[in-house]
Design an enzyme around this catalytic site. Structure first.
Site, short mmCIF file in Angstrom:
data_model
loop_
_atom_site.label_atom_id
_atom_site.label_comp_id
_atom_site.label_asym_id
_atom_site.label_seq_id
_atom_site.Cartn_x
_atom_site.Cartn_y
_atom_site.Cartn_z
N HIS A 163 55.29 43.83 24.70
CA HIS A 163 53.99 43.68 24.11
C HIS A 163 53.34 42.84 25.22
CE1 HIS A 163 54.92 45.35 20.20
NE2 HIS A 163 56.21 45.15 20.45
N LYS A 207 78.05 21.01 42.54
CA LYS A 207 78.93 21.29 43.37
C LYS A 207 79.34 20.09 44.40
CE LYS A 207 80.24 24.14 47.27
NZ LYS A 207 80.32 25.47 48.19
N GLU A 252 68.22 15.72 41.52
CA GLU A 252 67.96 15.75 40.02
C GLU A 252 68.91 15.46 39.23
OE1 GLU A 252 67.17 18.31 42.32
OE2 GLU A 252 65.48 19.32 41.77
N LYS A 307 62.80 19.97 49.55
CA LYS A 307 63.42 18.84 49.05
C LYS A 307 63.31 17.65 49.96
CE LYS A 307 67.58 21.03 47.39
NZ LYS A 307 69.02 21.16 47.46
N GLY A 357 77.36 27.48 45.03
CA GLY A 357 76.97 27.32 43.74
C GLY A 357 76.15 28.32 43.01
N ARG A 358 75.86 29.27 43.59
CA ARG A 358 75.30 30.70 42.50
C ARG A 358 76.34 31.50 42.13
NH1 ARG A 358 72.80 30.27 47.34
NH2 ARG A 358 73.01 32.01 48.80
N GLU A 401 67.94 33.92 46.18
CA GLU A 401 68.51 32.80 46.70
C GLU A 401 69.44 33.23 47.78
OE1 GLU A 401 70.77 28.96 45.45
OE2 GLU A 401 68.87 28.08 45.58
O1 F6P Z 1 68.58 24.42 45.34
C1 F6P Z 1 70.00 24.82 46.15
C2 F6P Z 1 71.13 24.55 45.36
O2 F6P Z 1 72.16 24.11 46.43
C3 F6P Z 1 71.56 25.66 44.82
O3 F6P Z 1 72.09 26.65 45.53
C4 F6P Z 1 72.53 25.16 43.91
O4 F6P Z 1 73.18 25.96 42.82
C5 F6P Z 1 71.80 24.14 43.19
O5 F6P Z 1 71.06 23.52 44.35
C6 F6P Z 1 72.58 22.94 42.84
O6 F6P Z 1 73.66 22.23 43.66
P1 F6P Z 1 74.52 21.17 43.25
O7 F6P Z 1 75.50 22.11 42.50
O8 F6P Z 1 75.24 20.97 44.41
O9 F6P Z 1 74.06 20.13 42.46
#
Ligand code: F6P
Length: 544
Positions: free
Chosen positions: A380, A204, A210, A504, A263-264, A349
């Site tokens: 199980h 987003k 990462e 972070k 995002g979610r 979240e």
């Molecule tokens: O960990 C927080 C967060 O902002 C989530 O809400 C989101 O889905 C994820 O990191 C990834 O963010 P982005 O889509 O901006 O890479």
């Protein structure tokens, strides 16, 4: 939004109700209402919701209806759909529902331009989808792999829907690279080759550490194999196209979505491009339509008949009045193996917070821990605790009536297990039953005691007629609205995620301290604020 918490009288009534429920249990509710199943079940979008094996009853629902009225639930629901900036800390609207119905059920928007933005977002996804399809058709080597780089909401939804809707052995395999852990990346790259692999970076913000580092490494991998300008062929999905352009993705390969999609909550957007490329845009449209069906139910139905509100009221009741700390979700369908991961992010979240919308400390329990797995595997492992453990764990069972394979006996057995577990959790097993079953065997008292199941353990069942794009869309929308209701009941903002930021920030500080080339004297300068355990771990890792 005003700060409205639970009224003392309502709290008192619910607390009395829970005391009674703890003594009397659920089974007696079936005895006092012979039509209990009919009174506590609902059918929406080919999903049957059965709440009868929970502590729900008419009097509890009436209290929650009263609660809803006091906290102006309907006004808040309208504010959400109309595009008010309900995410107060970030000043954003929350309008992912517009992607499912760009007409927004005829609801007048606070900012009418959001309707145009929603239409543009849908059109952009369709155009990019068609462009990619056309390009793929012209390639000498067909695309067999998509590397989808993204994390959190930028991966969990697409992963879930691609597993659920792609069928067996699809022509294109998606490799999700979310973690910064190089093992995941190496594993995925090892299964791909540059000629048949398409890369889509999904973020987003297009700033997530990462994701950017993983895209860097994927492009290095392409370069190492002779592709001189890999980024020229990479695609990006983002709400901030400028960031992707700055990163080096060509403008023509970027498909954007509006910033009012969280995002979610972004599985409904171009974030799912990779999944759509595998199972087809038509299925994606049906998925959106299924969700829109649930939206209509949620928006138009009074709280007492509203499955999303009822489920949230039960969550609230169990966490606040029956001391449940967690809720378990079991999908009896291999294709839904990523559902729990998806719902964990969605619910925890969103509602794992300790501040009310006005910033004051919250005075109720917020999100329970969400966990679970896939049936029958879970039977199980964790089901021992579910049946005989000392904590109250409300659980939910997601069953799919009709399978999409021909191994009928497997499916029958699978469903028999799912249904039987819900029955067992409620019924339990007492000494009389144990004697009846084992009368001949001369069991010791010790063994008999160990075979006692208290029963009276609540569960909800959701029975999907079949796993289709429509039912999956409706199911996920149900969980989203339930999460919204859960947030409203405890008066929090479900739409920010400040709690992920501290870790972070500290990771950025720790990272250079782990670098063996950073002199110890430099590391020493940054130790302030870190506890002794953390510093010891840093020292050990530097040594290793
Ligand atoms: O960990 C927080 C967060 O902002 C989530 O809400 C989101 O889905 C994820 O990191 C990834 O963010 P982005 O889509 O901006 O890479």
């Amino acid at each position: 939004m005003s700060s409205t918490s639970i009224a003392p009288a309502i709290k008192q009534t619910l607390s009395e109700h829970a005391k009674q429920d703890l003594v009397k249990g659920i089974k007696c509710k079936f005895e006092s209402d012979h039509d209990r199943v009919a009174h506590t079940s609902y059918d929406i979008a080919d999903i049957h919701f059965d709440f009868s094996k929970t502590h729900i009853d008419q009097s509890m629902l009436e209290v929650y209806a009263d609660y809803a009225a006091k906290i102006e639930f309907q006004t808040k629901r309208h504010a959400l759909f109309a595009g008010e900036r309900v995410n107060v800390t970030e000043g954003r609207s929350v309008l992912h529902t517009l992607l499912r119905d760009p007409g927004n059920q005829g609801i007048e928007m606070v900012r009418p331009e959001t309707l145009t933005q929603a239409q543009a977002a849908r059109a952009a996804l369709l155009n990019q989808y068609q462009d990619i399809q056309a390009q793929l058709a012209e390639r000498a080597t067909p695309i067999r792999n998509i590397i989808h780089v993204g994390i959190g909401g930028s991966a969990l939804g697409p992963q879930l829907i691609s597993e659920a809707l792609s069928g067996v052995n699809p022509d294109i395999k998606i490799h999700f690279i979310s973690n910064i852990d190089g093992h995941q990346l190496v594993d995925a790259l090892d299964r791909c080759d540059v000629e048949s692999t398409l890369v889509i970076g999904v973020s987003k913000t297009f700033t997530t550490a990462e994701t950017l580092q993983n895209i860097d490494s994927v492009s290095d991998w392409f370069r190492a194999q002779g592709v001189t300008q890999p980024l020229a062929n990479f695609y990006a999905v983002t709400a901030y196209p400028d960031n992707a352009v700055k990163y080096g993705i060509p403008q023509s390969n970027i498909v954007s979505f509006p910033e009012w999609v969280g995002g979610r909550y972004s599985v409904w957007s171009s974030v799912s491009l990779s999944a759509a490329l595998v199972f087809g845009i038509e299925k994606f449209e049906e998925f959106l339509a299924g969700a829109a069906e649930m939206d209509r139910h949620f928006y138009q139905t009074e709280p007492v008949d509203n499955v999303c509100f009822i489920a949230a009221a039960l969550d609230h009741y169990y966490t606040n009045f029956m001391h449940a700390k967690s809720r378990a979700i079991f999908a009896y369908d291999h294709r839904l193996r990523s559902l729990v991961d998806y719902l964990q992010q969605l619910e925890t979240e969103s509602n794992g917070k300790d501040r009310q919308v006005d910033g004051s400390p919250v005075d109720q329990q917020t999100s329970a821990v969400i966990w679970g797995g896939v049936g029958t595997d879970v039977q199980h492992s964790v089901f021992q605790m579910l049946h005989q453990g000392t904590s109250l764990i409300p659980s939910e069972f997601i069953l799919v009536a009709k399978a999409d394979h021909e191994l009928d006996s497997h499916h029958q057995e699978l469903l028999a297990n799912g249904v039987a577990q819900t029955a067992a959790l409620l019924a339990g097993q007492d000494l009389d039953k144990i004697n009846e079953l084992h009368g001949e065997e001369q069991l010791s008292d010790l063994t008999k005691q160990a075979k006692i199941f208290s029963g009276e353990r609540p569960s909800t069942t959701m029975l999907l007629s079949q796993l289709t794009p429509r039912t999956l869309g409706a199911l996920l929308a149900f969980y989203e609205h339930r999460t919204f209701c859960g947030g409203v009941l405890v008066n929090i903002n479900s739409y920010d995620q400040m709690g992920v930021e501290l870790g972070k920030r500290l990771a950025k500080q720790v990272n250079p301290m782990l670098d063996p080339s950073t002199p110890a004297s430099e590391v020493q300068k940054n130790v302030e604020g870190f506890d002794a355990s953390t510093l010891d771990l840093i020292a050990r890792i530097r040594q290793a």
